[in-house]
Design an enzyme around this catalytic site. Sequence first.
Site, PDB file in Angstrom:
ATOM      1  N   ASP A 273      32.620  52.969  23.630  1.00 28.55           N
ATOM      2  CA  ASP A 273      32.784  52.299  24.911  1.00 28.55           C
ATOM      3  C   ASP A 273      32.111  50.915  24.857  1.00 28.55           C
ATOM      4  OD1 ASP A 273      33.311  53.472  28.004  1.00 28.55           O
ATOM      5  OD2 ASP A 273      32.140  51.624  27.827  1.00 28.55           O
TER       6      ASP A 273
ATOM      7  N   SER B 178      44.221  36.555  32.653  1.00 26.56           N
ATOM      8  CA  SER B 178      45.514  36.857  33.271  1.00 26.56           C
ATOM      9  C   SER B 178      45.940  35.728  34.196  1.00 26.56           C
ATOM     10  CB  SER B 178      45.359  38.147  34.081  1.00 26.56           C
ATOM     11  OG  SER B 178      46.451  38.311  34.945  1.00 26.56           O
ATOM     12  N   ALA B 179      47.254  35.576  34.343  1.00 25.10           N
ATOM     13  CA  ALA B 179      47.787  34.587  35.283  1.00 25.10           C
ATOM     14  C   ALA B 179      47.428  34.963  36.720  1.00 25.10           C
ATOM     15  CB  ALA B 179      49.296  34.495  35.135  1.00 25.10           C
ATOM     16  N   THR B 180      46.951  36.183  36.901  1.00 23.24           N
ATOM     17  CA  THR B 180      46.559  36.598  38.245  1.00 23.24           C
ATOM     18  C   THR B 180      45.411  35.733  38.775  1.00 23.24           C
ATOM     19  OG1 THR B 180      46.052  38.526  39.587  1.00 23.24           O
ATOM     20  CG2 THR B 180      44.920  38.391  37.527  1.00 23.24           C
TER      21      THR B 180
ATOM     22  N   TYR C 157      40.970  43.498  40.826  1.00 22.87           N
ATOM     23  CA  TYR C 157      41.311  43.366  39.400  1.00 22.87           C
ATOM     24  C   TYR C 157      41.281  41.887  38.988  1.00 22.87           C
ATOM     25  CZ  TYR C 157      44.399  42.514  35.479  1.00 22.87           C
ATOM     26  OH  TYR C 157      44.917  42.019  34.310  1.00 22.87           O
TER      27      TYR C 157
ATOM     28  N   LYS D 295      38.654  39.463  36.601  1.00 24.78           N
ATOM     29  CA  LYS D 295      39.067  38.571  35.495  1.00 24.78           C
ATOM     30  C   LYS D 295      38.428  37.202  35.704  1.00 24.78           C
ATOM     31  CE  LYS D 295      41.989  40.929  32.887  1.00 24.78           C
ATOM     32  NZ  LYS D 295      41.484  41.379  31.582  1.00 24.78           N
TER      33      LYS D 295
END
Length: 336
Positions: free
Chosen positions: A44, A110-112, A134, A138
Amino acid sequence: MQCNALHEAGYDIVVYDNLSNSSHEAINRVSMLIGQPVEFIKGDIRDAESLKKIFSAHHFFGVIHFAGLKAVGESVAKPLLYYNNNVSGTITLLEVMKEHSVKNLVFSSSATVYGDPESLPIDESSKRSCTNPYGQRKLTVEHILEDLAVSDDSWNLIALRYFNPVGAHPSGEIGEDPNDIPNNLMSYIFQVAVGKLDKLIIFGNDCPTVDGTGVRDFIHVTDLAQGHVAALNYLDKQASLNEDSMTQNSVGFLPINLGTGKGTSVLELVSAFLDVSGQAIPYQFTDRRAGDIASRYASADKAKTLLGWQAELLITDMCQDTWRWQSMNPNGYNVS
Ligand code: UDP
Protein backbone atom coordinates in the site's frame (compact mmCIF):
# COMPACT_ATOMS: atom_id res chain seq x y z
CA MET A 1 -0.47 -1.29 -20.53
CA GLN A 2 1.98 1.10 -18.95
CA CYS A 3 4.41 -1.74 -18.13
CA ASN A 4 4.40 -2.86 -21.75
CA ALA A 5 5.11 0.64 -23.03
CA LEU A 6 7.92 1.18 -20.49
CA HIS A 7 9.45 -2.21 -21.23
CA GLU A 8 9.42 -1.51 -24.98
CA ALA A 9 11.09 1.83 -24.29
CA GLY A 10 13.91 0.04 -22.47
CA TYR A 11 13.01 0.79 -18.84
CA ASP A 12 13.32 -1.80 -16.04
CA ILE A 13 10.23 -1.62 -13.88
CA VAL A 14 8.99 -2.56 -10.44
CA VAL A 15 5.22 -2.55 -9.94
CA TYR A 16 3.88 -1.67 -6.48
CA ASP A 17 0.11 -2.03 -6.00
CA ASN A 18 -2.24 -3.01 -3.20
CA LEU A 19 -4.53 -4.70 -5.78
CA SER A 20 -7.51 -2.89 -4.24
CA ASN A 21 -8.96 -2.33 -7.69
CA SER A 22 -6.83 -4.59 -9.87
CA SER A 23 -5.82 -8.20 -10.17
CA HIS A 24 -2.73 -10.37 -10.12
CA GLU A 25 -3.96 -11.83 -13.39
CA ALA A 26 -3.28 -8.46 -15.05
CA ILE A 27 0.38 -8.73 -13.94
CA ASN A 28 0.53 -12.30 -15.31
CA ARG A 29 -0.74 -11.11 -18.66
CA VAL A 30 1.71 -8.24 -18.84
CA SER A 31 4.52 -10.72 -18.11
CA MET A 32 3.20 -12.98 -20.84
CA LEU A 33 3.04 -10.13 -23.37
CA ILE A 34 6.54 -8.84 -22.66
CA GLY A 35 8.01 -12.34 -22.47
CA GLN A 36 9.51 -12.07 -18.98
CA PRO A 37 8.22 -11.81 -15.42
CA VAL A 38 7.39 -8.33 -14.19
CA GLU A 39 8.76 -7.58 -10.72
CA PHE A 40 5.65 -7.07 -8.62
CA ILE A 41 5.35 -6.16 -4.94
CA LYS A 42 1.98 -6.11 -3.25
CA GLY A 43 1.80 -3.16 -0.90
CA ASP A 44 0.00 0.00 0.00
CA ILE A 45 1.22 3.50 -0.83
CA ARG A 46 0.47 4.57 2.76
CA ASP A 47 2.85 1.94 4.14
CA ALA A 48 6.11 3.87 4.55
CA GLU A 49 8.08 0.88 5.87
CA SER A 50 7.16 -1.25 2.88
CA LEU A 51 8.09 1.58 0.48
CA LYS A 52 11.41 2.17 2.25
CA LYS A 53 12.35 -1.49 1.86
CA ILE A 54 11.76 -1.31 -1.88
CA PHE A 55 13.61 1.97 -2.31
CA SER A 56 16.55 0.53 -0.37
CA ALA A 57 16.63 -2.58 -2.53
CA HIS A 58 16.57 -0.72 -5.88
CA HIS A 59 18.26 2.23 -7.45
CA PHE A 60 15.29 4.03 -9.01
CA PHE A 61 15.50 6.80 -11.59
CA GLY A 62 11.90 7.84 -10.96
CA VAL A 63 8.35 6.98 -10.01
CA ILE A 64 5.14 6.99 -12.04
CA HIS A 65 2.44 7.52 -9.42
CA PHE A 66 -0.96 6.06 -10.36
CA ALA A 67 -1.97 4.98 -6.86
CA GLY A 68 -5.24 6.85 -6.44
CA LEU A 69 -8.87 5.95 -5.95
CA LYS A 70 -10.90 7.36 -8.81
CA ALA A 71 -14.65 7.11 -8.39
CA VAL A 72 -16.40 10.46 -8.13
CA GLY A 73 -19.47 9.01 -6.34
CA GLU A 74 -17.35 7.14 -3.80
CA SER A 75 -15.30 10.29 -3.16
CA VAL A 76 -18.52 12.08 -2.17
CA ALA A 77 -19.61 9.20 0.09
CA LYS A 78 -16.17 8.55 1.63
CA PRO A 79 -14.21 11.82 1.58
CA LEU A 80 -11.83 10.74 4.36
CA LEU A 81 -10.80 7.70 2.35
CA TYR A 82 -9.86 9.99 -0.54
CA TYR A 83 -7.84 12.29 1.72
CA ASN A 84 -6.17 9.28 3.28
CA ASN A 85 -5.36 7.28 0.18
CA ASN A 86 -4.88 9.92 -2.48
CA VAL A 87 -3.36 12.74 -0.41
CA SER A 88 -1.68 11.08 2.60
CA GLY A 89 -0.52 8.24 0.36
CA THR A 90 1.17 10.75 -1.95
CA ILE A 91 2.83 12.52 0.96
CA THR A 92 4.19 9.21 2.27
CA LEU A 93 5.53 8.36 -1.17
CA LEU A 94 7.18 11.78 -1.56
CA GLU A 95 8.79 11.52 1.88
CA VAL A 96 10.26 8.12 1.06
CA MET A 97 11.42 9.36 -2.35
CA LYS A 98 13.11 12.34 -0.68
CA GLU A 99 14.80 10.10 1.88
CA HIS A 100 16.25 8.03 -0.97
CA SER A 101 17.09 11.02 -3.18
CA VAL A 102 14.71 9.95 -5.93
CA LYS A 103 13.38 13.27 -7.19
CA ASN A 104 11.76 12.40 -10.52
CA LEU A 105 8.00 11.89 -10.46
CA VAL A 106 5.24 11.55 -13.04
CA PHE A 107 1.84 11.97 -11.38
CA SER A 108 -1.56 10.89 -12.77
CA SER A 109 -3.60 14.04 -12.64
CA SER A 110 -6.84 14.65 -14.45
CA ALA A 111 -8.66 17.13 -16.67
CA THR A 112 -11.19 17.23 -13.85
CA VAL A 113 -8.92 19.85 -12.22
CA TYR A 114 -10.21 22.34 -14.81
CA GLY A 115 -13.84 22.05 -13.66
CA ASP A 116 -16.14 23.87 -16.07
CA PRO A 117 -13.70 25.51 -18.49
CA GLU A 118 -14.02 29.19 -19.40
CA SER A 119 -12.79 28.55 -22.94
CA LEU A 120 -11.87 25.70 -25.28
CA PRO A 121 -9.53 24.04 -26.02
CA ILE A 122 -8.23 23.88 -22.45
CA ASP A 123 -4.57 24.65 -22.07
CA GLU A 124 -2.45 24.12 -18.97
CA SER A 125 -2.71 27.74 -17.85
CA SER A 126 -6.52 27.54 -17.64
CA LYS A 127 -8.07 28.23 -14.26
CA ARG A 128 -8.38 25.20 -11.98
CA SER A 129 -11.49 24.54 -9.90
CA CYS A 130 -13.24 21.31 -8.98
CA THR A 131 -16.62 20.54 -7.57
CA ASN A 132 -16.26 16.95 -6.34
CA PRO A 133 -13.89 15.51 -3.72
CA TYR A 134 -12.17 13.24 -6.25
CA GLY A 135 -11.16 16.20 -8.42
CA GLN A 136 -10.39 18.36 -5.41
CA ARG A 137 -7.92 15.77 -4.12
CA LYS A 138 -6.18 15.66 -7.52
CA LEU A 139 -5.88 19.41 -7.20
CA THR A 140 -4.62 19.10 -3.60
CA VAL A 141 -1.86 16.79 -4.79
CA GLU A 142 -0.97 19.23 -7.59
CA HIS A 143 -0.68 21.98 -4.96
CA ILE A 144 1.57 19.77 -2.83
CA LEU A 145 3.81 19.14 -5.83
CA GLU A 146 3.93 22.85 -6.65
CA ASP A 147 4.93 23.71 -3.06
CA LEU A 148 7.56 21.00 -3.08
CA ALA A 149 9.07 22.30 -6.31
CA VAL A 150 9.25 25.81 -4.87
CA SER A 151 10.85 24.59 -1.64
CA ASP A 152 13.59 22.54 -3.27
CA ASP A 153 14.72 22.88 -6.87
CA SER A 154 16.09 19.37 -7.12
CA TRP A 155 12.56 17.98 -7.63
CA ASN A 156 11.32 17.24 -11.15
CA LEU A 157 7.56 16.78 -10.98
CA ILE A 158 5.33 16.26 -14.02
CA ALA A 159 1.54 16.16 -13.55
CA LEU A 160 -0.11 14.54 -16.55
CA ARG A 161 -3.69 15.74 -16.82
CA TYR A 162 -5.62 12.95 -18.51
CA PHE A 163 -8.73 13.76 -20.50
CA ASN A 164 -11.11 10.77 -21.03
CA PRO A 165 -9.09 7.54 -21.30
CA VAL A 166 -10.78 4.63 -23.10
CA GLY A 167 -9.75 1.53 -25.03
CA ALA A 168 -7.63 -1.46 -24.11
CA HIS A 169 -4.43 -3.19 -25.20
CA PRO A 170 -4.77 -4.14 -28.90
CA SER A 171 -4.02 -7.79 -28.04
CA GLY A 172 -7.30 -7.96 -26.10
CA GLU A 173 -5.36 -9.36 -23.11
CA ILE A 174 -5.29 -6.24 -20.90
CA GLY A 175 -8.08 -3.81 -20.18
CA GLU A 176 -10.06 -2.13 -17.48
CA ASP A 177 -11.79 -4.40 -14.96
CA PRO A 178 -12.90 -2.31 -11.99
CA ASN A 179 -14.26 -3.92 -8.81
CA ASP A 180 -17.04 -1.40 -8.58
CA ILE A 181 -19.78 -0.82 -11.15
CA PRO A 182 -18.16 0.80 -14.20
CA ASN A 183 -19.82 4.14 -14.73
CA ASN A 184 -18.21 5.94 -17.62
CA LEU A 185 -19.83 6.40 -21.00
CA MET A 186 -17.84 3.73 -22.86
CA SER A 187 -18.63 1.04 -20.27
CA TYR A 188 -22.34 1.85 -20.49
CA ILE A 189 -22.24 1.67 -24.29
CA PHE A 190 -20.55 -1.73 -24.01
CA GLN A 191 -23.15 -3.03 -21.56
CA VAL A 192 -25.89 -2.06 -24.01
CA ALA A 193 -23.98 -3.71 -26.89
CA VAL A 194 -23.89 -7.08 -25.06
CA GLY A 195 -27.48 -6.82 -23.89
CA LYS A 196 -26.76 -6.29 -20.18
CA LEU A 197 -28.62 -2.99 -20.42
CA ASP A 198 -31.65 -2.31 -22.69
CA LYS A 199 -30.53 1.12 -23.71
CA LEU A 200 -28.08 3.89 -23.14
CA ILE A 201 -29.43 6.83 -21.18
CA ILE A 202 -27.95 9.99 -22.68
CA PHE A 203 -27.77 12.91 -20.29
CA GLY A 204 -29.11 15.81 -22.31
CA ASN A 205 -29.57 16.68 -25.97
CA ASP A 206 -29.67 20.41 -25.47
CA CYS A 207 -26.01 21.16 -24.82
CA PRO A 208 -24.41 23.87 -26.96
CA THR A 209 -22.48 21.24 -28.95
CA VAL A 210 -22.46 19.78 -32.46
CA ASP A 211 -25.52 17.58 -31.84
CA GLY A 212 -26.70 18.67 -28.39
CA THR A 213 -24.98 15.81 -26.52
CA GLY A 214 -21.91 16.15 -24.27
CA VAL A 215 -18.49 16.42 -25.87
CA ARG A 216 -15.31 14.90 -24.43
CA ASP A 217 -11.71 14.38 -25.54
CA PHE A 218 -11.44 10.58 -25.56
CA ILE A 219 -7.89 9.29 -25.59
CA HIS A 220 -6.75 5.72 -26.22
CA VAL A 221 -4.98 4.13 -23.23
CA THR A 222 -2.12 3.09 -25.55
CA ASP A 223 -1.50 6.75 -26.38
CA LEU A 224 -1.79 7.60 -22.70
CA ALA A 225 0.85 5.00 -21.83
CA GLN A 226 3.16 6.46 -24.48
CA GLY A 227 2.60 9.89 -22.92
CA HIS A 228 4.07 8.60 -19.65
CA VAL A 229 7.07 7.15 -21.46
CA ALA A 230 7.58 10.53 -23.15
CA ALA A 231 7.37 12.28 -19.75
CA LEU A 232 9.94 9.93 -18.23
CA ASN A 233 12.19 10.34 -21.28
CA TYR A 234 11.94 14.10 -20.83
CA LEU A 235 13.04 13.83 -17.18
CA ASP A 236 15.86 11.52 -18.23
CA LYS A 237 17.01 14.00 -20.87
CA GLN A 238 16.97 16.84 -18.31
CA ALA A 239 19.02 14.72 -15.90
CA SER A 240 21.61 14.00 -18.63
CA LEU A 241 21.82 17.69 -19.56
CA ASN A 242 22.44 18.55 -15.92
CA GLU A 243 25.11 15.88 -15.63
CA ASP A 244 26.88 17.07 -18.80
CA SER A 245 26.88 20.72 -17.83
CA MET A 246 27.37 20.07 -14.09
CA THR A 247 24.46 22.46 -13.44
CA GLN A 248 21.14 21.94 -11.72
CA ASN A 249 18.26 22.99 -13.96
CA SER A 250 15.20 21.52 -12.35
CA VAL A 251 11.95 20.81 -14.13
CA GLY A 252 10.06 21.99 -11.05
CA PHE A 253 6.33 21.41 -11.29
CA LEU A 254 5.26 20.84 -14.87
CA PRO A 255 1.58 20.21 -15.69
CA ILE A 256 0.90 18.69 -19.13
CA ASN A 257 -2.41 17.74 -20.78
CA LEU A 258 -2.75 14.29 -22.31
CA GLY A 259 -5.59 14.54 -24.79
CA THR A 260 -6.09 14.33 -28.53
CA GLY A 261 -7.15 17.96 -28.92
CA LYS A 262 -10.38 16.78 -30.54
CA GLY A 263 -13.85 16.62 -29.01
CA THR A 264 -16.25 13.77 -29.76
CA SER A 265 -19.94 13.86 -28.80
CA VAL A 266 -21.84 11.08 -27.06
CA LEU A 267 -23.79 10.39 -30.27
CA GLU A 268 -20.60 10.31 -32.35
CA LEU A 269 -19.12 7.74 -29.96
CA VAL A 270 -22.30 5.64 -30.11
CA SER A 271 -22.16 5.68 -33.89
CA ALA A 272 -18.44 4.70 -33.97
CA PHE A 273 -19.13 1.83 -31.57
CA LEU A 274 -21.94 0.55 -33.79
CA ASP A 275 -19.61 0.67 -36.80
CA VAL A 276 -16.90 -1.48 -35.20
CA SER A 277 -19.07 -3.91 -33.22
CA GLY A 278 -22.08 -4.21 -35.51
CA GLN A 279 -24.23 -4.00 -32.35
CA ALA A 280 -27.09 -1.54 -32.25
CA ILE A 281 -26.97 0.84 -29.30
CA PRO A 282 -30.54 1.94 -28.55
CA TYR A 283 -30.62 5.13 -26.54
CA GLN A 284 -32.96 7.51 -24.81
CA PHE A 285 -32.42 11.11 -23.82
CA THR A 286 -32.95 12.31 -20.30
CA ASP A 287 -32.12 15.52 -18.44
CA ARG A 288 -28.54 16.70 -18.17
CA ARG A 289 -26.62 15.26 -15.21
CA ALA A 290 -26.22 17.68 -12.30
CA GLY A 291 -22.85 19.38 -12.55
CA ASP A 292 -22.09 17.87 -15.98
CA ILE A 293 -19.87 19.91 -18.24
CA ALA A 294 -21.20 20.33 -21.79
CA SER A 295 -17.89 20.28 -23.59
CA ARG A 296 -14.28 19.59 -22.65
CA TYR A 297 -11.29 18.99 -24.86
CA ALA A 298 -7.59 19.62 -24.56
CA SER A 299 -5.03 21.76 -26.15
CA ALA A 300 -2.34 19.10 -26.60
CA ASP A 301 0.30 21.54 -27.86
CA LYS A 302 2.47 21.55 -24.74
CA ALA A 303 2.88 17.76 -24.79
CA LYS A 304 3.89 17.96 -28.44
CA THR A 305 6.35 20.80 -27.98
CA LEU A 306 7.97 19.67 -24.75
CA LEU A 307 7.63 15.90 -24.82
CA GLY A 308 7.47 15.29 -28.57
CA TRP A 309 4.28 13.31 -27.91
CA GLN A 310 0.94 13.37 -29.62
CA ALA A 311 -2.00 11.00 -29.65
CA GLU A 312 -2.06 8.77 -32.73
CA LEU A 313 -5.13 6.57 -32.32
CA LEU A 314 -8.66 7.33 -33.44
CA ILE A 315 -12.10 6.90 -31.93
CA THR A 316 -12.56 3.76 -34.07
CA ASP A 317 -9.38 2.25 -32.53
CA MET A 318 -10.71 3.04 -29.04
CA CYS A 319 -14.03 1.33 -29.81
CA GLN A 320 -12.39 -1.61 -31.59
CA ASP A 321 -9.95 -2.33 -28.76
CA THR A 322 -12.60 -1.94 -26.04
CA TRP A 323 -14.85 -4.32 -27.92
CA ARG A 324 -12.07 -6.88 -28.40
CA TRP A 325 -11.01 -6.79 -24.72
CA GLN A 326 -14.58 -7.06 -23.45
CA SER A 327 -15.55 -9.79 -25.93
CA MET A 328 -12.46 -11.88 -25.10
CA ASN A 329 -12.86 -11.33 -21.34
CA PRO A 330 -16.56 -11.13 -20.48
CA ASN A 331 -15.64 -11.68 -16.80
CA GLY A 332 -12.63 -9.41 -16.83
CA TYR A 333 -9.58 -10.96 -15.16
CA ASN A 334 -11.72 -13.45 -13.29
CA VAL A 335 -10.53 -16.52 -15.20
CA SER A 336 -11.64 -19.24 -12.77
N1 UDP B 1 -22.95 10.15 -20.48
C1 UDP B 1 -24.21 9.79 -20.90
N2 UDP B 1 -24.74 8.63 -20.42
C2 UDP B 1 -24.07 7.81 -19.56
C3 UDP B 1 -22.77 8.19 -19.14
C4 UDP B 1 -22.23 9.37 -19.63
O1 UDP B 1 -24.85 10.49 -21.66
O2 UDP B 1 -24.62 6.77 -19.16
C5 UDP B 1 -22.35 11.38 -21.00
C6 UDP B 1 -22.04 12.43 -19.94
O3 UDP B 1 -23.17 13.25 -19.71
C7 UDP B 1 -20.87 13.19 -20.57
C8 UDP B 1 -20.14 12.12 -21.40
O4 UDP B 1 -21.09 11.06 -21.59
O5 UDP B 1 -21.35 14.17 -21.47
C9 UDP B 1 -18.91 11.53 -20.71
O6 UDP B 1 -19.28 11.07 -19.42
P1 UDP B 1 -18.27 10.26 -18.49
O7 UDP B 1 -18.97 10.06 -17.17
O8 UDP B 1 -17.77 9.07 -19.23
O9 UDP B 1 -17.03 11.24 -18.33
P2 UDP B 1 -16.90 12.68 -17.59
O10 UDP B 1 -18.24 13.36 -17.64
O11 UDP B 1 -16.45 12.39 -16.21
O12 UDP B 1 -15.88 13.39 -18.39
